[in-house]
Design a protein around this motif. Structure first.
Motif, PDB file in Angstrom:
ATOM      1  N   ASN A 120       0.822  -1.210   0.000  1.00 41.52           N
ATOM      2  CA  ASN A 120       0.000   0.000   0.000  1.00 41.52           C
ATOM      3  C   ASN A 120       0.862   1.269   0.000  1.00 41.52           C
ATOM      4  O   ASN A 120       0.343   2.381   0.074  1.00 41.52           O
ATOM      5  N   GLY A 121       2.165   1.106  -0.072  1.00 38.81           N
ATOM      6  CA  GLY A 121       3.053   2.262  -0.183  1.00 38.81           C
ATOM      7  C   GLY A 121       3.365   2.937   1.135  1.00 38.81           C
ATOM      8  O   GLY A 121       4.045   3.955   1.152  1.00 38.81           O
ATOM      9  N   GLU A 122       2.898   2.360   2.241  1.00 36.67           N
ATOM     10  CA  GLU A 122       3.084   3.032   3.526  1.00 36.67           C
ATOM     11  C   GLU A 122       4.537   2.984   3.998  1.00 36.67           C
ATOM     12  O   GLU A 122       5.039   3.958   4.555  1.00 36.67           O
ATOM     13  N   TYR A 123       5.200   1.862   3.769  1.00 34.35           N
ATOM     14  CA  TYR A 123       6.571   1.708   4.261  1.00 34.35           C
ATOM     15  C   TYR A 123       7.514   1.302   3.128  1.00 34.35           C
ATOM     16  O   TYR A 123       7.102   0.700   2.141  1.00 34.35           O
ATOM     17  N   ILE A 124       8.769   1.632   3.382  1.00 35.53           N
ATOM     18  CA  ILE A 124       9.832   1.126   2.507  1.00 35.53           C
ATOM     19  C   ILE A 124      10.752   0.298   3.395  1.00 35.53           C
ATOM     20  O   ILE A 124      11.099   0.739   4.503  1.00 35.53           O
ATOM     21  N   ALA A 125      11.134  -0.868   2.910  1.00 34.03           N
ATOM     22  CA  ALA A 125      12.146  -1.654   3.609  1.00 34.03           C
ATOM     23  C   ALA A 125      13.431  -1.590   2.802  1.00 34.03           C
ATOM     24  O   ALA A 125      13.399  -1.656   1.576  1.00 34.03           O
ATOM     25  N   SER A 126      14.537  -1.401   3.488  1.00 32.40           N
ATOM     26  CA  SER A 126      15.808  -1.351   2.765  1.00 32.40           C
ATOM     27  C   SER A 126      16.851  -2.149   3.525  1.00 32.40           C
ATOM     28  O   SER A 126      16.837  -2.205   4.759  1.00 32.40           O
ATOM     29  N   GLY A 127      17.741  -2.768   2.773  1.00 27.54           N
ATOM     30  CA  GLY A 127      18.812  -3.545   3.392  1.00 27.54           C
ATOM     31  C   GLY A 127      20.142  -3.113   2.838  1.00 27.54           C
ATOM     32  O   GLY A 127      20.225  -2.718   1.670  1.00 27.54           O
ATOM     33  N   ASP A 128      21.173  -3.161   3.674  1.00 28.39           N
ATOM     34  CA  ASP A 128      22.478  -2.699   3.178  1.00 28.39           C
ATOM     35  C   ASP A 128      23.518  -3.817   3.208  1.00 28.39           C
ATOM     36  O   ASP A 128      23.241  -4.951   3.625  1.00 28.39           O
ATOM     37  N   SER A 129      24.710  -3.464   2.774  1.00 20.94           N
ATOM     38  CA  SER A 129      25.755  -4.481   2.618  1.00 20.94           C
ATOM     39  C   SER A 129      26.287  -4.960   3.965  1.00 20.94           C
ATOM     40  O   SER A 129      26.940  -5.995   4.030  1.00 20.94           O
ATOM     41  N   SER A 130      26.028  -4.203   5.050  1.00 18.62           N
ATOM     42  CA  SER A 130      26.513  -4.651   6.361  1.00 18.62           C
ATOM     43  C   SER A 130      25.494  -5.551   7.058  1.00 18.62           C
ATOM     44  O   SER A 130      25.759  -6.064   8.134  1.00 18.62           O
ATOM     45  N   GLY A 131      24.317  -5.702   6.485  1.00 16.95           N
ATOM     46  CA  GLY A 131      23.305  -6.567   7.080  1.00 16.95           C
ATOM     47  C   GLY A 131      22.235  -5.820   7.838  1.00 16.95           C
ATOM     48  O   GLY A 131      21.456  -6.421   8.569  1.00 16.95           O
ATOM     49  N   GLU A 132      22.182  -4.515   7.689  1.00 14.73           N
ATOM     50  CA  GLU A 132      21.182  -3.733   8.415  1.00 14.73           C
ATOM     51  C   GLU A 132      19.920  -3.581   7.551  1.00 14.73           C
ATOM     52  O   GLU A 132      19.991  -3.273   6.364  1.00 14.73           O
ATOM     53  N   VAL A 133      18.779  -3.807   8.187  1.00 11.46           N
ATOM     54  CA  VAL A 133      17.497  -3.622   7.502  1.00 11.46           C
ATOM     55  C   VAL A 133      16.764  -2.493   8.198  1.00 11.46           C
ATOM     56  O   VAL A 133      16.700  -2.440   9.428  1.00 11.46           O
ATOM     57  N   LYS A 134      16.253  -1.575   7.420  1.00  5.51           N
ATOM     58  CA  LYS A 134      15.516  -0.439   7.994  1.00  5.51           C
ATOM     59  C   LYS A 134      14.128  -0.375   7.387  1.00  5.51           C
ATOM     60  O   LYS A 134      13.945  -0.662   6.202  1.00  5.51           O
ATOM     61  N   ILE A 135      13.195   0.045   8.231  1.00  2.10           N
ATOM     62  CA  ILE A 135      11.821   0.261   7.769  1.00  2.10           C
ATOM     63  C   ILE A 135      11.566   1.764   7.831  1.00  2.10           C
ATOM     64  O   ILE A 135      11.747   2.384   8.882  1.00  2.10           O
ATOM     65  N   TRP A 136      11.177   2.336   6.712  1.00  2.00           N
ATOM     66  CA  TRP A 136      10.977   3.782   6.603  1.00  2.00           C
ATOM     67  C   TRP A 136       9.501   4.078   6.380  1.00  2.00           C
ATOM     68  O   TRP A 136       8.816   3.316   5.698  1.00  2.00           O
ATOM     69  N   GLU A 137       9.082   5.194   6.927  1.00  2.00           N
ATOM     70  CA  GLU A 137       7.752   5.701   6.587  1.00  2.00           C
ATOM     71  C   GLU A 137       7.916   6.436   5.251  1.00  2.00           C
ATOM     72  O   GLU A 137       8.644   7.422   5.176  1.00  2.00           O
ATOM     73  N   SER A 138       7.263   5.949   4.213  1.00  2.30           N
ATOM     74  CA  SER A 138       7.545   6.493   2.878  1.00  2.30           C
ATOM     75  C   SER A 138       7.072   7.939   2.727  1.00  2.30           C
ATOM     76  O   SER A 138       7.619   8.704   1.945  1.00  2.30           O
TER      77      SER A 138
END
Lengths: 589, 385
Positions: free
Chosen positions: A291-309
Motif C-alpha cells: 500500500n506504499g506506507e513503508y519502505i524496507a531497505s537492506g544494506d551491505s553490512s546486514g542492516e534492515v531499515k523500515i521507513w515511513e515512505s
C-alpha cells in the motif's frame, strides 16, 4: 599559258579569316604595309538600278573585295567564261581533240548505244505502271510486308564489366583572401610568424601557403608548388577510391517521430524531493509495502531499515550478520522476506502490524529447512540466496541461489504449507539472472544469459522462450501480464510482447551504460529504467486490451542522479519513484 | 517633470484608518513616499503594506503601473494594511525524536513526537507535562478546549483520550484502529474523527455504557471507557492527510487520492468534493477557505462551498504543513523553510525563515505566535509582534 593566280597580287592580307568577320566594319582588312584597306562601297538597290539603266556596260562590272577594286570584264574574259561553261578549252591555240579522228561519226542514241536518249523522249512503260500499281495495292492491303533486315549481332566485350560512371573528382577549394596577390594586411605573417611557419613541418602548418603581397598582378611569379600540388592531387585521386552516394533530399526533422508533448502525460516523477538517510553502508535493495506506507531497505553490512515512505522517517532498524541481498514485502500482509547469506527470513515489524506465523512441523526437505525463532521464520537454504520474489497472492515465494546446481537454483516455497521444492527437474543451462512470477497466470519467468524461459507452474513444462537478450540484469512483468521488460547489460531495454513474438517487440538503446533495474507502475502507465550512467529514464507506456492496438511507448523524462542508481521502484499508489543510490534512497516526484 | 497619477487609498483596518481624499502623486514615488502620505494624513505611526491590484508595492509606482499596464490618465486604487513584521524567534524546545504534531492552545503548547512522547509547554517554553504515552510514534494529537479532552493516536493505530485537568493528563479512554494518520475533534469536543492510511474515516466517541469495570463487588466504579467507533462511508481510497471539523455537522477531509471532501455528518453524505491535481500532503482550513499543499511544492487555496480555486501559492519543496490565521498563511516545507503569505497577495511570500535543519513537519498558529516542529526534533516559536 601563264597562271593568273600567281600574277594576281592580293592587296588585303587577311589570311583565312572569313570576310563575314568584316561585315560590320568600314574596312576589309589590312594591306601588306599594315594600313587599313577601305571597303569598296556598293550602292544600295536604288543606286544599282540607276547604274544598271544608265550604264549599258554595267553587267560587265564586278567587285573584287580582296583587292578592294572594281573590275570590268573584257570580251576576252567573256570568251573564256563562255568556253569554261561549255566545258571547252578556252585557249585560242589549244585543240583538245587533236588526237581524235577529224571526221567522227555522229552518235546514235537509244537502246544498244552508249548514249541515252534525252528525257523529253521518255515514255513511261505501261507494264511497269501496272506492276507498280499491283505492288502498291499489295502494300496498302498489307499483303506485302517488307523483309526485315537481319542486323549483324555485335558482341559486347565489356558487357560483364561494371560500367558505372566514376564520380567526378571533388572540387578544389576556392582560394581565399590569403591566396590573393594583394591580401589584406591582417592576413600577412609578421617575421616571427613567418619564421615559425617555415620551421614547422609542412604537414603541421596551419595553412599550406604563406600569404605574400605583390604591387601588381604582373609581378606575381609562377607558382612554385604547382607541379607538386598537381601531382599530389592526382595521387589523391588515384589512390582514394571514389563512390557515388545517392544524396537523399530529406528534411532531417521529418525523420524524428512526431511525439506528443510530455506535459500531456503528467503526472510523472521529475525532481528529487526527499532522501531517506540513515544507512551507514551502501544499500543493496529496497521494496515498497503493497500500500506504499513503508519502505524496507537492506544494506551491505546486514542492516534492515523500515521507513515511513511519506515522511522519510526510519521507524525500525534490524541488524543481520551478513550482507542483505534482496528484500521483498508480501503483497497481501506486512511480512518481509529478507535474503541474508544462506537464509531467507520472514519477518513482520511492529510499526507495520505484527503478522504471526504459527509454528508448524515443516516436512523434511533436502533443499531447505524451516525454523521458527521468536516471531520470525528462517528458511535455511544450502547455498547463498540472492533473490526472493513473492507471488501476487502472497502464499508462494521463489528464491534464487546462484551457486546451486542448475536444476536447484530456483526454488519455490509455500508459506501455508511450509514446503520448499525445486520448480522443475530440468532447467536451462546457464546462469540464472533474474526470476519473476506472472501477475495473473500460473507462469514463471526465468531469465538466463541469453533467453527468458517461461514455465507453466501447473503443468511443469517450458511453454515459451524469448530470445535476443544479452546478460539481463533484471526482468519485470507488466501489470497486464502480456508484456515483459528486460534490462540488459548491453545498455538496452528490451520490450517483449508475450503473444506476439519470441524476439523483442521494441528495443530501447537510450542509456550509455549497463542497465541495473526496470520497473512498471501498477496504477499509472509508467515505466522506468535506471542505469550506471547516473540516469533514470521515465517512459509513458500505455498498454491496450485490444490486441490490434500497439502499446504506445513515449520517453518522458531523464532524471539525473547524484550517483549510480542500482534500483528504481515506483510508489505503489503515487506517481513517485524511489532510487537506491549509494547509502541513500532518493525519492523523485 | 515627473508624471503624476491620481491615487485613492483603501483599507479594511477600520474607520480610523480611512483616507477619503484622492491624491495626485508622482509616479516615481516608492513605498516609503506613499506610506508617508497615508500616515501624515492619518497622523499615525505604523508599517504599512501597500497593494496595487494584489501586487505588493516594493519598487516605484511607475514600475508597478507599467507591469500591470496601467495609465496615468486613470485613477488607481492602492490598498493598504498593517504590514506583518518579520517573525522573531521566541525560543525553542529540544525533543529526542522528530516532532509529529504541535498545537497551540490557551493551556500551552501540546507537542507530540515520533518517540511516543506527549508534552505540554507553557508560554515561557517551560515543560509542564512530558510523558511517553506510546512506545510507537505519535502521528496526531488534538486538544479540545471546550471539553478539555485530548486525543492522541499512534502510528500503529492506538488511540488514547486524555482528560486534561490542572496541568495533568488522565487517560480516560482507549481504542485501536489500524494505521491512523490524523485525528480531530468536533467543536464541542464530544466526538472525534479518525483518518487512517487506507483512506477510512471513523467517528469516535466515548461509550460510557460499555466501560471497563474494575474488579470488585461494586459495579459503579469505572476506570477507562471504551471508544465507540463508527466508520463513515466515504469514497477516499488512499491515506487521509487532513481532517478538520469546523462546525458540528461539517467535516472536511483530504487524502493523497487527490480529493478533498466536505461531509455533512447529519446525512453522512458528501456535500462537495474537490479534485486536486496532485496528492494532498498538507491541509488546513480557515473560515471558508481550504489550503491544500502538494508534494511538488505548490499550495492551492480553495473555497469549499463552491469548490472554486482562489489562489495558488508557488513553491518548489514538498509542502509538509500549513497553518492559517486571518489573512496569513504559513507553509512549512521539506527543505526546512517556513514561508509566510498574505492571502491578498500570493505572488510572493511576505517572509521566509529557515525554521528547521531538515523538514518542517507541523506548524500551528495562535494569536501572534506561530510554532513549528521539524525533523531536527526541535519545536520553534516565532512571534510577529
Amino acid at each position: 599559258m601563264a597562271d593568273d593566280s600567281s600574277d594576281e597580287e592580293i592587296k588585303v592580307r587577311i589570311g583565312d579569316i572569313p570576310l563575314s568577320y568584316y561585315e560590320d566594319l568600314p574596312i576589309i582588312g589590312y594591306g601588306i604595309d599594315g594600313k587599313a584597306v577601305a571597303k569598296v562601297v556598293e550602292g544600295d538597290a536604288l543606286e544599282k538600278h540607276i547604274a544598271k539603266s544608265d550604264d549599258p556596260e554595267w553587267w560587265r562590272t564586278l567587285t573584287d573585295h580582296l583587292n578592294a577594286k572594281k573590275v570590268k570584264i573584257t570580251d576576252e574574259m567573256l570568251e573564256v567564261i563562255r568556253k569554261i561553261r561549255q566545258r571547252k578549252s578556252f585557249g585560242s591555240d589549244f585543240d583538245p581533240y587533236r588526237d581524235l579522228e577529224p571526221e567522227a561519226k555522229p552518235q546514235i542514241s537509244g537502246f544498244g548505244t552508249d548514249v541515252m536518249p534525252p528525257k523529253r523522249r521518255f515514255v513511261p512503260s505501261k507494264w511497269e505502271r501496272i506492276k507498280i500499281g499491283r505492288l502498291a495495292r499489295a502494300i496498302e492491303k498489307g499483303w506485302l510486308k517488307p523483309k526485315l533486315e537481319k542486323k549483324e549481332e555485335v558482341f559486347d566485350i565489356w558487357a560483364d564489366e561494371d560500367q558505372e560512371e566514376k564520380p567526378a573528382p571533388p572540387k578544389w577549394n576556392l582560394p581565399g583572401n590569403a591566396e590573393s596577390y594583394n591580401p589584406p594586411d591582417e592576413y600577412l605573417l609578421n617575421e616571427e610568424e613567418a619564421k615559425e611557419w617555415e620551421e614547422k613541418e609542412p604537414m603541421n602548418r596551419e595553412s599550406e601557403y604563406m600569404p605574400k603581397k605583390y604591387p601588381n598582378l604582373r609581378r606575381v611569379p609562377a607558382y612554385e608548388n604547382i607541379m607538386k600540388e598537381r601531382f599530389e592531387r592526382c595521387l589523391d585521386l588515384f589512390l582514394a577510391p571514389r563512390v557515388t552516394r545517392p544524396k537523399i533530399n530529406l528534411d532531417p526533422d521529418s525523420l524524428i517521430p512526431d511525439l506528443p508533448d510530455p506535459e500531456t502525460f503528467r503526472p510523472f516523477p521529475e525532481i528529487l524531493q526527499m532522501k531517506f538517510v540513515g544507512h551507514e553502508h551502501s544499500i543493496t535493495h529496497m521494496d515498497f509495502l503493497a500500500n506504499g506506507e513503508y519502505i524496507a531497505s537492506g544494506d551491505s553490512s546486514g542492516e534492515v531499515k523500515i521507513w515511513e515512505s511519506q515522511t522519510g522517517k526510519c521507524l525500525e532498524s534490524l541488524k543481520f550478520k551478513k550482507r542483505i541481498y534482496w528484500l521483498a514485502w508480501n503483497p497481501i500482509k506486512p511480512l518481509l522476506a529478507i535474503c541474508c547469506g544462506k537464509n531467507v527470513y520472514l519477518k513482520s515489524f511492529e510499526c507495520s502490524d505484527k503478522v504471526s506465523i504459527d509454528y508448524a512441523e515443516a516436512p523434511e526437505n533436502q533443499l531447505a529447512t524451516w525454523e521458527w525463532k521468536d516471531d520470525e521464520v528462517k528458511i535455511k537454504m544450502r547455498k547463498g540466496v540472492r533473490k526472493v520474489i513473492w507471488h501476487g497472492k502472497g502464499d508462494y515465494f521463489a528464491t534464487l541461489c546462484k551457486r546451486e546446481s542448475t536444476s536447484k537454483k530456483v526454488a519455490a516455497h509455500s508459506l501455508s504449507r511450509f514446503q520448499t521444492q525445486k520448480i522443475f527437474s530440468k532447467q536451462s543451462k546457464g546462469d540464472v539472472k533474474s526470476i519473476a512470477f506472472h501477475t495473473k497466470k500460473p507462469l514463471f519467468f526465468v531469465a538466463t544469459e541469453k533467453n527468458i524461459m517461461v514455465y507453466n507452474l501447473k503443468q511443469g513444462v517450458l511453454v515459451k522462450k524469448f530470445k535476443g537478450l544479452e546478460n539481463p540484469t533484471h526482468i519485470a512483468i507488466h501489470p497486464s501480464g502480456d508484456h515483459i521488460l528486460a534490462a540488459c547489460e548491453d545498455c538496452k531495454l528490451l520490450w517483449y510482447d508475450y503473444d506476439l513474438s519470441s524476439t523483442p517487440y521494441k528495443t530501447f538503446l537510450y542509456h550509455k551504460r549497463e542497465l541495473t533495474y526496470t520497473h512498471t507502475h501498477k496504477r499509472y502507465p509508467l515505466v522506468a529504467t535506471c542505469s550506471l550512467d547516473s540516469t533514470i529514464h521515465i517512459f509513458h507506456a500505455q498498454v491496450y486490451q485490444d490486441y490490434m492496438q500497439n502499446p504506445s511507448i513515449i520517453p518522458l523524462k531523464i532524471i539525473k542522479t547524484d550517483g549510480e542508481p542500482i534500483q528504481c521502484l515506483f510508489h505503489p499508489k503515487q506517481p513517485w519513484i524511489a532510487a537506491v543510490i549509494g547509502k541513500e534512497i532518493s525519492l523523485f516526484i | 517633470m515627473d508624471d503624476q497619477v491620481e491615487v485613492h487609498f483603501q483599507t479594511d483596518l477600520g474607520e480610523d484608518w480611512q483616507v477619503s481624499e484622492s491624491y495626485w502623486i508622482n509616479t516615481s514615488s516608492g513605498k516609503t513616499e506613499l506610506q508617508d502620505i497615508i500616515l501624515q494624513h492619518l497622523n499615525k505611526q505604523a508599517n504599512l503594506m501597500l497593494l496595487l491590484n494584489g501586487d505588493i508595492i516594493t519598487n516605484s509606482l511607475e514600475e508597478h503601473m507599467r507591469t500591470q499596464g496601467l495609465s496615468t490618465e486613470q485613477k488607481i486604487e492602492i490598498w493598504f494594511s498593517i504590514e506583518i513584521p518579520p517573525p522573531s524567534s521566541l525560543g525553542e524546545i529540544q525533543h529526542d525524536d522528530w516532532i509529529s504534531c504541535v498545537q497551540l492552545t490557551s493551556q500551552g503548547c501540546f507537542v507530540s513526537d515520533y518517540g511516543g512522547f506527549l508534552a505540554l509547554y507553557n508560554e515561557n517554553q517551560e515543560e509542564i507535562i512530558k510523558n511517553q504515552i506510546f512506545s510507537h510514534p505519535i502521528k496526531s494529537i488534538d486538544f479540545n478546549e471546550n471539553s478539555n479532552l485530548l486525543i492522541a493516536s499512534s502510528k500503529t493505530g492506538d488511540i488514547k483520550i486524555y482528560n486534561f485537568q490542572e496541568n495533568s493528563l488522565e487517560e480516560s479512554a482507549f481504542s485501536h484502529i489500524k494505521h491512523i494518520e490524523k485525528v480531530t475533534s468536533n467543536p464541542s469536543g464530544s466526538m472525534w474523527a479518525v483518518g487512517t492510511y487506507s483512506g477510512e474515516i471513523n467517528l469516535a466517541k466515548i461509550n460510557e455504557e460499555t466501560a471497563n469495570i474494575r474488579d470488585g463487588t461494586k459495579k459503579q466504579r469505572l476506570d477507562k471507557f471504551n471508544i465507540e467507533i463508527n466508520q463513515l462511508n466515504l469514497p477516499h481510497t488512499d491515506c487521509i492527510t487532513g481532517l478538520k471539523w469546523p462546525s458540528l455537522d461539517l467535516l472536511l477531509t483530504s487524502s493523497t487520492d487527490h480529493s478533498i471532501m466536505a461531509v455533512d455528518l447529519e446525512t453522512q453524505s458528501v456535500i462537495s468534493s474537490i479534485l486536486a491535481p496532485r496528492s494532498i500532503q498538507a491541509f488546513n482550513v480557515f473560515e471558508n477557505n481550504i489550503a491544500a499543499g502538494f508534494e511538488n511544492g505548490l499550495t492551492q487555496l480553495y473555497d469549499y462551498r463552491n469548490s472554486q480555486k482562489i489562489a495558488l501559492l508557488e513553491g518548489k519543496s514538498w509542502v509538509r504543513a500549513i497553518s492559517m490565521k486571518d489573512l496569513y498563511i504559513a507553509v512549512g516545507h521539506e527543505n526546512g523553510n517556513l514561508r509566510f503569505f498574505d492571502r491578498r497577495s500570493v505572488k510572493s511570500p511576505l517572509h521566509t525563515i529557515e525554521a528547521h535543519q531538515g523538514k518542517v513537519l507541523t506548524t500551528d498558529w495562535l494569536n501572534s505566535i506561530i510554532s513549528s516542529g521539524g525533523s531536527d526534533s526541535i519545536v520553534k516559536y516565532h512571534t510577529f509582534s
